[in-house]
Design a protein around this motif. Sequence first.
Motif, PDB file in Angstrom:
ATOM      1  N   ALA A 245     -75.762  14.067 -21.196  1.00  0.00           N
ATOM      2  CA  ALA A 245     -76.115  15.358 -20.491  1.00  0.00           C
ATOM      3  C   ALA A 245     -75.832  16.513 -21.610  1.00  0.00           C
ATOM      4  O   ALA A 245     -74.894  16.448 -22.297  1.00  0.00           O
ATOM      5  CB  ALA A 245     -75.609  15.641 -19.254  1.00  0.00           C
ATOM      6  N   ARG A 246     -76.888  17.329 -21.874  1.00  0.00           N
ATOM      7  CA  ARG A 246     -76.591  18.602 -22.675  1.00  0.00           C
ATOM      8  C   ARG A 246     -76.779  19.874 -21.874  1.00  0.00           C
ATOM      9  O   ARG A 246     -77.106  19.757 -20.591  1.00  0.00           O
ATOM     10  CB  ARG A 246     -77.622  18.589 -23.895  1.00  0.00           C
ATOM     11  N   ARG A 247     -76.803  20.940 -22.397  1.00  0.00           N
ATOM     12  CA  ARG A 247     -76.856  22.246 -21.544  1.00  0.00           C
ATOM     13  C   ARG A 247     -78.507  22.574 -21.420  1.00  0.00           C
ATOM     14  O   ARG A 247     -79.316  21.881 -21.843  1.00  0.00           O
ATOM     15  CB  ARG A 247     -76.435  23.433 -22.488  1.00  0.00           C
ATOM     16  N   GLY A 248     -78.501  23.339 -20.322  1.00  0.00           N
ATOM     17  CA  GLY A 248     -79.816  23.741 -19.803  1.00  0.00           C
ATOM     18  C   GLY A 248     -80.722  22.754 -19.161  1.00  0.00           C
ATOM     19  O   GLY A 248     -82.041  22.742 -19.180  1.00  0.00           O
ATOM     20  N   GLY A 249     -80.153  21.859 -18.516  1.00  0.00           N
ATOM     21  CA  GLY A 249     -80.897  20.821 -17.972  1.00  0.00           C
ATOM     22  C   GLY A 249     -81.544  19.717 -19.004  1.00  0.00           C
ATOM     23  O   GLY A 249     -82.288  18.854 -18.420  1.00  0.00           O
TER      24      GLY A 249
ATOM     25  N   HIS B 197     -79.778  14.058 -24.086  1.00  0.00           N
ATOM     26  CA  HIS B 197     -80.075  13.584 -25.537  1.00  0.00           C
ATOM     27  C   HIS B 197     -80.236  11.982 -25.038  1.00  0.00           C
ATOM     28  O   HIS B 197     -79.391  11.315 -24.630  1.00  0.00           O
ATOM     29  CB  HIS B 197     -78.891  13.715 -26.246  1.00  0.00           C
TER      30      HIS B 197
ATOM     31  N   THR C 211     -86.008  16.265 -20.567  1.00  0.00           N
ATOM     32  CA  THR C 211     -85.530  16.661 -19.557  1.00  0.00           C
ATOM     33  C   THR C 211     -85.261  15.519 -18.546  1.00  0.00           C
ATOM     34  O   THR C 211     -84.318  15.555 -17.549  1.00  0.00           O
ATOM     35  CB  THR C 211     -86.527  17.491 -18.546  1.00  0.00           C
TER      36      THR C 211
END
Length: 193
Positions: free
Chosen positions: A93-97, A100, A123
């Motif tokens: 998980a990364r920022r902003g929904g 990676h 996404t």
Amino acid sequence: MTQRTVSMSLYTRTQNTRHSTIIEFRREQTRNHTMEPIQSEPRIYADDPFRARFGHQLPRGLREEARGMEWRTFTNTYAPTGNLRISNLESEARRGGMFHFNATLINNCQGERTTTDAHIMATGPVSACTNLLADAGRRVEILEFHQFDIFEATVTFIYTCNNVSRTWAMGFGGTPEQSAASAMSSAAHLLYG
């Protein structure tokens, strides 16, 4: 079968007279059983091969196409092993929904097998697979998406298209992401060969 009869007398006393009442009990004697093979009947395949095997009903359009298929024919038709597959799809998980994704692309072309590690931001797993396949020249558009948990695995059914063809595809995986990647790989093979 032979039966053995046992007679038993019961006496009842009523004012100095004895009356006898006879009751008969019948016991079945056990007979020696022989092991005879079960007579086989022609196998009748269910209208829904997936429901017959796992208890979940196929999506309507796929159920109509697969009516009466045996399991092996069903899997060979909707989950073939293609020459281009997405394997080992994992995400962080990364920022902003965003996520990676790391994946391995396996390409079997003219008897030669090549593997490529791919990294992509997307996404979700379906978006990642769509982009990876498009980069490989196999654009797959999803029209319907169905996913079920089955025991310790996940199965995904997708109805897909490209500019010319439409097809149903199926994929199994240990996680929902791997199941979606397997279904997308099957769909790409069914659409492009």
